[in-house]
Write a protein that holds these residues in place. Structure first.
Motif, mmCIF file in Angstrom:
data_model
loop_
_atom_site.group_PDB
_atom_site.id
_atom_site.type_symbol
_atom_site.label_atom_id
_atom_site.label_comp_id
_atom_site.label_asym_id
_atom_site.label_seq_id
_atom_site.Cartn_x
_atom_site.Cartn_y
_atom_site.Cartn_z
ATOM 1 N N ALA A 489 -52.093 43.135 62.576
ATOM 2 C CA ALA A 489 -52.867 43.583 61.408
ATOM 3 C C ALA A 489 -52.191 44.775 60.744
ATOM 4 C CB ALA A 489 -54.285 43.950 61.837
ATOM 5 N N LEU A 490 -51.658 45.686 61.569
ATOM 6 C CA LEU A 490 -50.986 46.876 61.054
ATOM 7 C C LEU A 490 -49.732 46.497 60.262
ATOM 8 C CD1 LEU A 490 -51.646 49.916 61.366
ATOM 9 C CD2 LEU A 490 -49.967 49.998 63.205
ATOM 10 N N CYS A 491 -48.924 45.594 60.818
ATOM 11 C CA CYS A 491 -47.705 45.141 60.136
ATOM 12 C C CYS A 491 -48.045 44.410 58.838
ATOM 13 C CB CYS A 491 -46.897 44.227 61.052
ATOM 14 S SG CYS A 491 -46.185 45.064 62.489
ATOM 15 N N SER A 492 -49.098 43.609 58.870
ATOM 16 C CA SER A 492 -49.512 42.861 57.676
ATOM 17 C C SER A 492 -50.007 43.816 56.594
ATOM 18 C CB SER A 492 -50.607 41.855 58.029
ATOM 19 O OG SER A 492 -50.130 40.900 58.938
ATOM 20 N N ARG A 493 -50.727 44.859 57.032
ATOM 21 C CA ARG A 493 -51.235 45.835 56.047
ATOM 22 C C ARG A 493 -50.082 46.571 55.373
ATOM 23 N NH1 ARG A 493 -52.521 47.658 52.314
ATOM 24 N NH2 ARG A 493 -54.334 48.916 51.694
ATOM 25 N N VAL A 494 -49.039 46.875 56.134
ATOM 26 C CA VAL A 494 -47.856 47.517 55.555
ATOM 27 C C VAL A 494 -47.166 46.552 54.583
ATOM 28 C CG1 VAL A 494 -45.584 48.515 56.040
ATOM 29 C CG2 VAL A 494 -47.530 49.063 57.523
ATOM 30 N N ASP A 495 -47.065 45.275 54.955
ATOM 31 C CA ASP A 495 -46.473 44.256 54.084
ATOM 32 C C ASP A 495 -47.204 44.218 52.746
ATOM 33 O OD1 ASP A 495 -45.791 41.583 52.954
ATOM 34 O OD2 ASP A 495 -44.841 41.265 54.882
ATOM 35 N N LEU A 496 -48.522 44.188 52.797
ATOM 36 C CA LEU A 496 -49.342 44.154 51.579
ATOM 37 C C LEU A 496 -49.176 45.443 50.784
ATOM 38 C CD1 LEU A 496 -52.431 42.649 53.389
ATOM 39 C CD2 LEU A 496 -51.302 41.540 51.452
ATOM 40 N N GLY A 497 -49.109 46.568 51.487
ATOM 41 C CA GLY A 497 -48.945 47.850 50.809
ATOM 42 C C GLY A 497 -47.605 47.970 50.110
ATOM 43 N N VAL A 498 -46.546 47.550 50.789
ATOM 44 C CA VAL A 498 -45.181 47.666 50.245
ATOM 45 C C VAL A 498 -44.984 46.758 49.036
ATOM 46 C CG1 VAL A 498 -42.752 47.127 50.742
ATOM 47 C CG2 VAL A 498 -44.103 48.447 52.381
ATOM 48 N N HIS A 499 -45.395 45.504 49.154
ATOM 49 C CA HIS A 499 -45.073 44.532 48.105
ATOM 50 C C HIS A 499 -46.122 44.409 47.000
ATOM 51 C CE1 HIS A 499 -41.459 43.192 50.053
ATOM 52 N NE2 HIS A 499 -42.104 42.944 51.179
ATOM 53 N N TYR A 500 -47.345 44.815 47.289
ATOM 54 C CA TYR A 500 -48.399 44.659 46.268
ATOM 55 C C TYR A 500 -48.897 45.992 45.715
ATOM 56 C CZ TYR A 500 -52.385 42.542 43.891
ATOM 57 O OH TYR A 500 -53.288 42.111 42.925
ATOM 58 N N GLU A 501 -48.875 47.030 46.553
ATOM 59 C CA GLU A 501 -49.361 48.337 46.097
ATOM 60 C C GLU A 501 -48.241 49.319 45.788
ATOM 61 O OE1 GLU A 501 -53.523 49.342 47.969
ATOM 62 O OE2 GLU A 501 -52.149 48.779 49.574
#
Length: 589
Positions: A489-501
């Protein structure tokens, strides 16, 4: 006489009614017959369409055809003119138009006239094409080069596991070695086109690729030589002298053609340094957020919005932390024990024994699978740095009884969860189970990473409950399950943060510091996410979808609920989107 006349009149009316009813029944029978004939015609045409679609796509290149089918001639396929996937500009720019045309062809069929099995194929194929079309609107956004996930790495694994069962296979394999330079030329052209569109990878990402290429080019013991010799030794019907000749030929091709291809790609990429202006995520490219949305939809097979995925990740991180804190309060030493290489836990590290145990334990929870063999192989030492901890090689759909799982000794600490993910009840079981169902061949072409990786993640987490452990026992199992979901979940949240936010490296560092991770760990994760966008989502969001489905299934099934029945439903369905899977399960209850 009057009575007789009246009776005669009534009888006449009855006869007329009976005649009219008979005529209506005949008419209805004719209509029913016509409808059946129309349905039969539609079903026949649909089969012709899917057969044509399968043949066209399965024979796009030698690599695809060889890995998909052992006997392509039985499916009406001939040798492909292309050795490797095509990367030319015209094809990439026309992809949207091509897929749109395919969607129109599919829409010409009336779904209600198709059989139930065909309707399932129709739904999945339509969904797949729509997701691919949305992705095709962004040509040249795809990352084809990366330290561990790039084509220059993947092609080595692919060639090293190329099936050799006869001399025809050997000759086709040599064709591939001869043609590798041409394939790498297309990667170079793709990279140059990315530069024109300001989509090329950063120097940081390029550095890892160049180092990997240099490593391969300098190898004295190349994996393509070692693996070829082993595969050749297993072939019957070729005398020893001929085998020696083939070994010499392979070694020469690797030293000349293959090494030349790697050196050429290395030289060209050296020249391209400085052209990747964006060191951050897709957010900073033109239309990057829109591309990421389409990529996430394709990678996950989920219809959730990006915002919903972020919310799920945040909630999961919080939930897992609460449970871990609760466990630590109750068992103060548990975290230290867990981090200290699980000293109090006895885990057998023999891979074949683990696979056998997993296969025995899963019988209670999963439907019966066909009997197949599985070889455990180890990643060649020259590639340990660049490949994942483990991976399963999907077998041919018409010859699925011989399976291979690769383990990377340098990166795999614990085999039990790894083999649950890659073997039983994970990828191996999932693939051979569905292959044995002999579904429409076109279904085996359609890739749904969220379904395949989400399922393997779901069963990996579930496998801890089947684990033999000493020491803390059930508490250890809970720790494993919570830590696994938490990290994902932590890695996925970073993925979403980096590429979408638009999170930059400093933002990722700050975010992960709050969870006890140091900057070097944050930088490593940041770079992995930059090079392989949305990869974590296929595992994590896929897992969450299966978990949600299980919760919904329990409510819908009521007293009829059975975990084995649920697993049967999701495995019978085969790779598809979660919306289609949810509808299918609901209709079958």
């Amino acid at each position: 006489m009057e009575v007789d006349k009246e009776l005669t009149g009534r009888l006449r009316k009855v006869r007329i009614k009976l005649i009219m009813i008979g005529i209506c029944l005949i008419f209805l029978g004719i209509l029913s017959f016509v409808k059946e004939e129309e349905d039969h015609y539609s079903q026949k045409k649909f089969d012709q369409y899917t057969t044509s679609f399968f043949r066209e796509n399965a024979s796009e290149n030698e690599i695809t055809m060889h890995y998909l089918l052992e006997y392509p001639e039985k499916y009406g396929l001939k040798r492909s003119k292309n050795l490797y996937p095509e990367m030319d500009k015209e094809r990439l720019l026309n992809e949207t138009s091509k897929i749109s045309k395919e969607i129109r062809r599919l829409k010409n069929f009336k779904k209600e006239e198709l059989s139930k099995k065909q309707q399932n194929t129709y739904d999945v194929l339509m969904d797949y094409l729509i997701r691919q079309k949305n992705l095709s609107n962004y040509p040249y956004y795809e990352r084809i080069l990366g330290k561990s996930s790039g084509q220059q790495v993947q092609v080595l694994i692919t060639l090293s596991e190329y099936r050799l069962k006869n001399e025809k296979d050997i000759k086709n394999y040599f064709r591939l070695l001869n043609g590798l330079e041409g394939y790498f030329d297309s990667l170079i052209e793709y990279s140059k086109e990315q530069i024109k569109r300001n989509l090329f990878i950063s120097d940081e990402s390029l550095k890892g690729v160049i180092e990997q290429l240099d490593s391969v080019a300098r190898q004295k013991e190349n994996m393509l030589v070692a693996t070829f010799n082993l595969r050749l030794a297993d072939i019957k019907g070729i005398d020893a002298a001929k085998k020696k000749q083939y070994c010499r030929q392979n070694k020469k091709l690797v030293r000349t053609k293959v090494m030349r291809a790697y050196k050429k790609l290395y030289s060209h990429l050296q020249v391209l340094k400085g052209n990747g202006k964006n060191e951050n995520g897709l957010y900073y490219y033109k239309n990057g957020k829109e591309y990421y949305k389409a990529l996430a939809a394709q990678k996950t097979g989920s219809d959730k919005t990006i915002e919903e995925m972020m919310e799920i990740s945040d909630q999961s991180i919080e939930k897992c932390l609460r449970k871990l804190i609760k466990l630590q309060k109750k068992y103060p030493n548990i975290i230290n024990e867990y981090r200290n290489h699980k000293k109090n836990i006895k885990i057998v590290q023999n891979p074949q024994n683990i696979l056998n145990k997993l296969r025995q334990k899963m019988v209670k929870y999963y439907p019966k699978a066909p009997k197949v063999s599985c070889k455990i192989k180890y990643v060649h030492k020259t590639m340990e740095e660049y490949t994942s901890p483990a991976f399963y090689m999907v077998p041919e759909i018409d010859s699925y009884k011989e399976n291979v799982i690769y383990i990377n000794k340098a990166q795999t600490a614990e085999l039990y969860p790894t083999l649950a993910h890659e073997g039983y009840p994970g990828h191996l079981y999932q693939n051979v189970y569905y292959a044995a169902r002999n579904d429409d061949p076109v279904r085996y072409l359609l890739d749904y990473p969220g379904y395949s990786e989400g399922y393997a993640t779901y069963v990996e987490i579930f496998s801890y409950s089947m684990m033999d452990a000493e020491g803390y026992g059930d508490i250890y199992q809970q720790m494993n399950m919570e830590m696994y979901e938490y990290n994902l979940a932590l890695c996925s949240r970073v993925d979403l943060g980096v590429h979408y936010e638009g999170w930059k490296k400093k933002d990722v560092r700050a975010y992960l510091r709050s969870f006890g991770m140091d900057d070097s760990q944050a930088d490593e994760l940041f770079q992995m996410i930059i090079e392989n966008p949305a990869n974590y989502l296929s595992y994590y969001i896929g897992y969450q979808e299966f978990h949600e489905l299980l919760t919904d299934y329990k409510k819908m099934a009521g007293n009829k609920y059975s975990l084995k029945a649920y697993h049967t439903e999701i495995l019978d369905a085969g790779p598809c989107s979660f919306d289609i899977l949810r509808r299918r399960i609901k209709s079958n209850l």
